[in-house]
Structures are given as C-alpha cells and as structure tokens.
Design a protein around this motif. Structure first.
Motif, short mmCIF file in Angstrom:
data_model
loop_
_atom_site.label_atom_id
_atom_site.label_comp_id
_atom_site.label_asym_id
_atom_site.label_seq_id
_atom_site.Cartn_x
_atom_site.Cartn_y
_atom_site.Cartn_z
N GLN A 3 0.85 -1.18 0.00
CA GLN A 3 0.00 0.00 0.00
C GLN A 3 0.90 1.23 0.00
O GLN A 3 1.80 1.35 0.83
N ASP A 53 -2.48 -6.63 4.53
CA ASP A 53 -3.61 -7.25 3.86
C ASP A 53 -4.48 -6.16 3.24
O ASP A 53 -4.65 -5.09 3.83
N PRO A 54 -5.07 -6.41 2.08
CA PRO A 54 -5.86 -5.37 1.40
C PRO A 54 -7.03 -4.85 2.24
O PRO A 54 -7.37 -3.67 2.15
N GLU A 55 -7.62 -5.69 3.07
CA GLU A 55 -8.76 -5.23 3.86
C GLU A 55 -8.36 -4.26 4.98
O GLU A 55 -9.21 -3.62 5.59
N LEU A 56 -7.07 -4.13 5.25
CA LEU A 56 -6.60 -3.21 6.30
C LEU A 56 -6.20 -1.84 5.76
O LEU A 56 -5.80 -0.96 6.54
N ARG A 57 -6.30 -1.64 4.46
CA ARG A 57 -5.82 -0.39 3.85
C ARG A 57 -6.51 0.84 4.44
O ARG A 57 -5.86 1.83 4.77
N SER A 58 -7.81 0.81 4.57
CA SER A 58 -8.52 1.98 5.10
C SER A 58 -8.16 2.22 6.57
O SER A 58 -8.11 3.36 7.02
N GLN A 59 -7.88 1.15 7.30
CA GLN A 59 -7.51 1.29 8.70
C GLN A 59 -6.17 2.01 8.86
O GLN A 59 -5.98 2.81 9.76
#
Length: 182
Positions: A3, A53-59
C-alpha cells in the motif's frame, strides 16, 4: 499487498517516530519510507509503502490521520498517481563486459555517475518494476552493490495537492457566534 501512502506532516521532531511507531505497534511492515521538506519549510511530505492485507488499507489511513503531526494521509495505491524509485548500482567490469554494461544501461535509461577502470556507478530512476528489471539485468554481469531510495509518489488528482487553508482563530470565534447553539 503493498500500500502506497502519501503523508503531509508537520516538520517537527518526533513526527516520523510517531508514524513508524503506529505502524510497527500494529505489526505492519514498512517496505520503504521517504521523507523530504515541501515548499513550505514547516511541512514535509512522506511516502510510505506498507506491506499489509488489502482489507486493512482503510484502517492504515485512519490511524495515520489520527496522529497529531499528520496533516493529511492519502492512499495512492490505486489512485491516479505517479511513483518513482531510484537505484544506485556499483558494478565491477572487465574489458569484455564494459560495452555490454553500457548498452544495457542505455536500454533502461540509466546514467553513468562514476566510471573507473574497475567498473561503473550507475543511476536508474523509474517505476519500481523498471528499477527491479534493471537490477536483474546488471546481476547478469557479475557482482553488484545496490542502494535503493524507496518509492516517492505524488497524486495527479488536483484536489489532493493542497490542504484547505487553516481557519483563523478570530474567524472561527466569529463563526461560532453565527451558529445556533445546540
């Protein structure tokens, strides 16, 4: 997945430590980190590449925006942005390999920054993929030393270039008088 995050931060001691501290405390690995002053000497621009992990990008963006010295955090991973990296490569050469090294460097647009009878110092700038290909090509000629800068990136979307102007203290106080009380 990597990211790419662009941060606009206050140029104050400890700002970088707070940023890296948040990332390391959550176990997110920093792949590269570049920081330099902007046109405003009170602010710096940082480009951080984090392996998450891609799902943690917004975090990650939310955590960065919570930091006291971070003025703006933007995810450039899938955004309309330009990213570049520079590599300095020192390579030993023989009389037989000198011409091949120079031809290969020319193909990748690399510059000779130093030349001796023993070898060359080469500079290659471009996308991270291009830099990686250049390094692989140079490995074919023998032993090399490589120093990479890390990725620097800039958003090409005009709305992300500047922050909103700061609200003046007097203007904020005057505005609060205009707003109805809750």
């Amino acid at each position: 997945m990597l990211q790419v995050i662009s941060l606009l931060v206050e140029n104050k001691p400890g700002a970088l430590m707070r940023i890296t501290g948040v990332l390391s405390a959550r176990g997110w690995n920093i792949d590269s980190l570049t920081v330099a002053r902007t046109l405003d000497p009170m602010q710096s621009r940082a480009t951080i590449v984090v392996d998450i992990d891609p799902e943690l990008r917004s975090q990650v963006i939310k955590q960065m925006n919570k930091l006291i010295n971070v003025l703006q955090a933007v995810d450039l991973t899938d955004a309309f942005a330009v990213s570049r990296e520079m590599a300095l490569v020192r390579i030993r050469s023989t009389a037989e390999t000198r011409t091949g090294i120079l031809k290969e460097a020319e193909i990748y647009g690399a510059r000779v920054v130093d030349a001796t009878q023993d070898g060359f110092g080469l500079e290659c700038t471009g996308s991270p993929e291009k830099v990686e290909e250049f390094i692989d090509a140079m490995r074919g000629f023998g032993e090399i030393d490589v120093t990479r800068s890390g990725i620097v990136a800039v958003s090409m979307e005009s709305r992300k270039l500047r922050l909103a102007p700061p609200v003046q203290a007097g203007a904020a106080a005057g505005r609060s008088e205009e707003l109805p009380n809750c």
